[in-house]
Design a protein around this motif. Structure first.
Motif, mmCIF file in Angstrom:
data_model
loop_
_atom_site.group_PDB
_atom_site.id
_atom_site.type_symbol
_atom_site.label_atom_id
_atom_site.label_comp_id
_atom_site.label_asym_id
_atom_site.label_seq_id
_atom_site.Cartn_x
_atom_site.Cartn_y
_atom_site.Cartn_z
ATOM 1 N N SER B 70 -3.175 17.597 12.825
ATOM 2 C CA SER B 70 -1.921 17.967 12.164
ATOM 3 C C SER B 70 -1.789 17.172 10.882
ATOM 4 N N SER B 71 -1.146 17.748 9.894
ATOM 5 C CA SER B 71 -0.897 16.981 8.669
ATOM 6 C C SER B 71 0.565 16.597 8.614
ATOM 7 N N THR B 72 0.838 15.468 7.992
ATOM 8 C CA THR B 72 2.223 15.008 7.984
ATOM 9 C C THR B 72 2.764 14.762 6.583
ATOM 10 N N GLU B 73 1.904 14.455 5.630
ATOM 11 C CA GLU B 73 2.365 13.977 4.333
ATOM 12 C C GLU B 73 1.399 14.344 3.244
ATOM 13 N N LEU B 74 1.915 14.481 2.036
ATOM 14 C CA LEU B 74 1.053 14.505 0.857
ATOM 15 C C LEU B 74 1.313 13.214 0.099
ATOM 16 N N LEU B 75 0.254 12.582 -0.368
ATOM 17 C CA LEU B 75 0.401 11.354 -1.142
ATOM 18 C C LEU B 75 -0.093 11.572 -2.553
ATOM 19 N N PHE B 76 0.723 11.195 -3.514
ATOM 20 C CA PHE B 76 0.379 11.370 -4.914
ATOM 21 C C PHE B 76 0.109 10.016 -5.546
ATOM 22 N N SER B 77 -0.319 10.037 -6.803
ATOM 23 C CA SER B 77 -0.586 8.785 -7.513
ATOM 24 C C SER B 77 0.670 7.926 -7.546
ATOM 25 N N ASP B 78 0.466 6.619 -7.512
ATOM 26 C CA ASP B 78 1.519 5.614 -7.513
ATOM 27 C C ASP B 78 2.175 5.443 -6.144
ATOM 28 N N GLN B 79 1.608 6.059 -5.108
ATOM 29 C CA GLN B 79 2.172 5.887 -3.768
ATOM 30 C C GLN B 79 1.262 5.004 -2.916
ATOM 31 N N PHE B 80 1.895 4.148 -2.120
ATOM 32 C CA PHE B 80 1.163 3.260 -1.219
ATOM 33 C C PHE B 80 0.715 3.998 0.037
ATOM 34 N N LEU B 81 -0.274 3.447 0.670
ATOM 35 C CA LEU B 81 -0.827 4.001 1.899
ATOM 36 C C LEU B 81 -1.118 2.804 2.795
ATOM 37 N N PHE B 82 -0.572 2.842 4.003
ATOM 38 C CA PHE B 82 -0.748 1.721 4.923
ATOM 39 C C PHE B 82 -1.655 2.134 6.059
ATOM 40 N N SER B 83 -2.329 1.182 6.602
ATOM 41 C CA SER B 83 -3.213 1.488 7.712
ATOM 42 C C SER B 83 -2.912 0.546 8.860
ATOM 43 N N GLY B 84 -3.198 0.997 10.086
ATOM 44 C CA GLY B 84 -3.035 0.125 11.238
ATOM 45 C C GLY B 84 -4.366 -0.445 11.668
ATOM 46 N N GLY B 85 -5.250 -0.587 10.723
ATOM 47 C CA GLY B 85 -6.626 -0.975 11.010
ATOM 48 C C GLY B 85 -6.799 -2.431 11.371
ATOM 49 N N THR B 86 -6.516 -2.772 12.613
ATOM 50 C CA THR B 86 -6.834 -4.117 13.068
ATOM 51 C C THR B 86 -8.149 -4.015 13.832
ATOM 52 N N THR B 87 -8.848 -5.105 13.902
ATOM 53 C CA THR B 87 -10.179 -5.091 14.495
ATOM 54 C C THR B 87 -10.168 -4.476 15.894
ATOM 55 N N SER B 88 -9.246 -4.971 16.732
ATOM 56 C CA SER B 88 -9.264 -4.499 18.117
ATOM 57 C C SER B 88 -8.583 -3.149 18.281
ATOM 58 N N GLY B 89 -7.571 -2.898 17.465
ATOM 59 C CA GLY B 89 -6.792 -1.688 17.694
ATOM 60 C C GLY B 89 -6.931 -0.666 16.584
ATOM 61 N N ALA B 90 -8.114 -0.620 15.970
ATOM 62 C CA ALA B 90 -8.322 0.286 14.839
ATOM 63 C C ALA B 90 -7.908 1.700 15.222
ATOM 64 N N ASP B 91 -7.152 2.326 14.334
ATOM 65 C CA ASP B 91 -6.565 3.617 14.606
ATOM 66 C C ASP B 91 -7.360 4.685 13.855
ATOM 67 N N HIS B 92 -8.370 5.224 14.540
ATOM 68 C CA HIS B 92 -9.242 6.193 13.886
ATOM 69 C C HIS B 92 -8.664 7.596 13.895
ATOM 70 N N ASN B 93 -7.437 7.732 14.387
ATOM 71 C CA ASN B 93 -6.852 9.067 14.459
ATOM 72 C C ASN B 93 -6.160 9.486 13.166
ATOM 73 N N VAL B 94 -5.989 8.517 12.239
ATOM 74 C CA VAL B 94 -5.324 8.851 10.986
ATOM 75 C C VAL B 94 -6.338 8.845 9.836
ATOM 76 N N CYS B 95 -6.448 9.983 9.152
ATOM 77 C CA CYS B 95 -7.354 10.103 8.010
ATOM 78 C C CYS B 95 -6.599 10.679 6.825
#
Lengths: 238, 238
Positions: B70-95
């Motif tokens: 599913s898609s949730t958002e469009l991101l344009f220039s000047d917008q931040f993008l956060f990740s939940g990428g911690t070593t143990s709990g890396a979230d590979h479900n968000v691309c």
């Protein structure tokens, strides 16, 4: 209003692998509150950083500035609750309403910040748990689009009673109106489905609470899509 | 694949009030990547902590373990993008998939952790921004339930073109299929609405991109509920 709890939150955090020194600090800073049925808690207003439901049921409510309120989650005992309550960016749009008498232990944002800075590993664990919590909320909202109305209502009921059964309970104090806001379906549609489930001997509607009679029959009502997602959710690490 | 950028991310962070010392450290650790149209980025795989879209458009995609996306958002220039990428709990479900050539500057999770510990105020700002980002995603998903299908599609188009116009652009490289996944509506319904907008001289469908002809006419198509929410979203701090 806020006083020391029974140490349920520190014990819960010990079980996720935090060291004894941190747990001691946490225990000294744990607050305790109780909510009567219908009372509302705004974590940002209290400057809560992390909370644990010790007993009871909370419904998570998101408000829009125009007054619209949507619900996204039900929280049961032993579940964490995160807040985005920072001093400058306090998020007053997220509240939790108690569906029954509820007990909570919590830590202030200030002690969370302190531990994130001072303790090795706490920051990583906190960020990871917080991230998983918001992704879980998002996944539930995405299922509203992926599943049919009926499947979404069924999966919500299956999740509610699966959580309740793990606590040796078979009833939830929830009205049809509240169930509607959690599933995003209309009152009319929700009533129709609940009536059918009652006629099939799966639930009893006590008008204010729902009692489960037959869990396997409820699960058998899940369509193949909902069943697949239900199994995936249940298999997820918490 | 990853090399130093043009300092757009450090400059953007300076504008949110971080001090000169932090900015210098950040600048030394900034990575830069480009994505061709159609390429996908998984922030958790790259161990990204924080990224900024410098140019281009990304579509945020959430995958379920059964393969549903599913898609949730469009991101344009000047917008931040956060990740939940911690070593143990890396979230590979968000691309994030690039809808056109896209340039990104980013910081690794390791340097984010380091700054959270060492720098006064960074932790608070990082948590707050990350929280606001996930709340924005949630609010957009909640609007799918609150608004009618038509209103939700219209508000999505109005937000896309409002963001584009602020960048002096009037077209977006998006297919009807991609627009469907962002709005949660069916291909058939989406096509019907786009065709109507084209017949009214509001859009041109170039089959692969949408061109805006008349922004005020597009906004005039918003129903009263969508208009109210649109104004509230526009008034929100970013």
């Amino acid at each position: 209003m806020s006083y020391r709890g029974n140490g349920i939150l520190p014990a819960r955090l010990r079980s996720v692998g935090l060291d004894a020194g941190v747990i001691r600090t946490l225990a000294q800073h744990t607050h305790h509150i109780t909510l009567a049925k219908g009372q509302t808690l705004c974590p940002a207003c209290e400057n809560m950083g992390l909370a644990l439901v010790c007993q009871g049921t909370l419904i998570r409510q998101v408000g829009f500035h125009d007054g619209t309120v949507s619900s996204t989650e039900l929280l049961f005992s032993d579940q964490f609750l995160f807040s985005g309550g920072t001093t400058s960016g306090a998020d007053h749009n997220v509240c939790f309403r108690a569906l029954e008498f509820t007990e909570i232990e919590w830590l202030g944002m200030d002690i969370i910040y302190q531990l994130c800075r001072e303790n090795n590993g706490f920051l990583e664990r906190y960020l990871e748990k917080k991230h998983r919590y918001s992704r879980m909320v998002e996944d539930h909202l995405l299922l509203r689009t992926i599943l049919s109305k009926k499947e979404h209502l069924m999966i919500t009921l299956a999740m509610i009673f699966s959580a309740k059964l793990r606590r040796n309970e078979n009833a939830i104090k929830i009205t049809i109106e509240e169930l509607c806001t959690v599933t995003g379906s209309t009152r009319q549609y929700c009533s129709k489905v609940i009536t059918e489930l009652c006629q099939n001997g799966i639930l009893i509607n006590h008008y204010g609470s729902l009692e489960l009679l037959d869990y396997s029959a409820l699960k058998a009502q899940l369509g193949s899509d909902a069943r697949r997602h239900y199994e995936l959710f249940r298999a997820k690490p918490v």
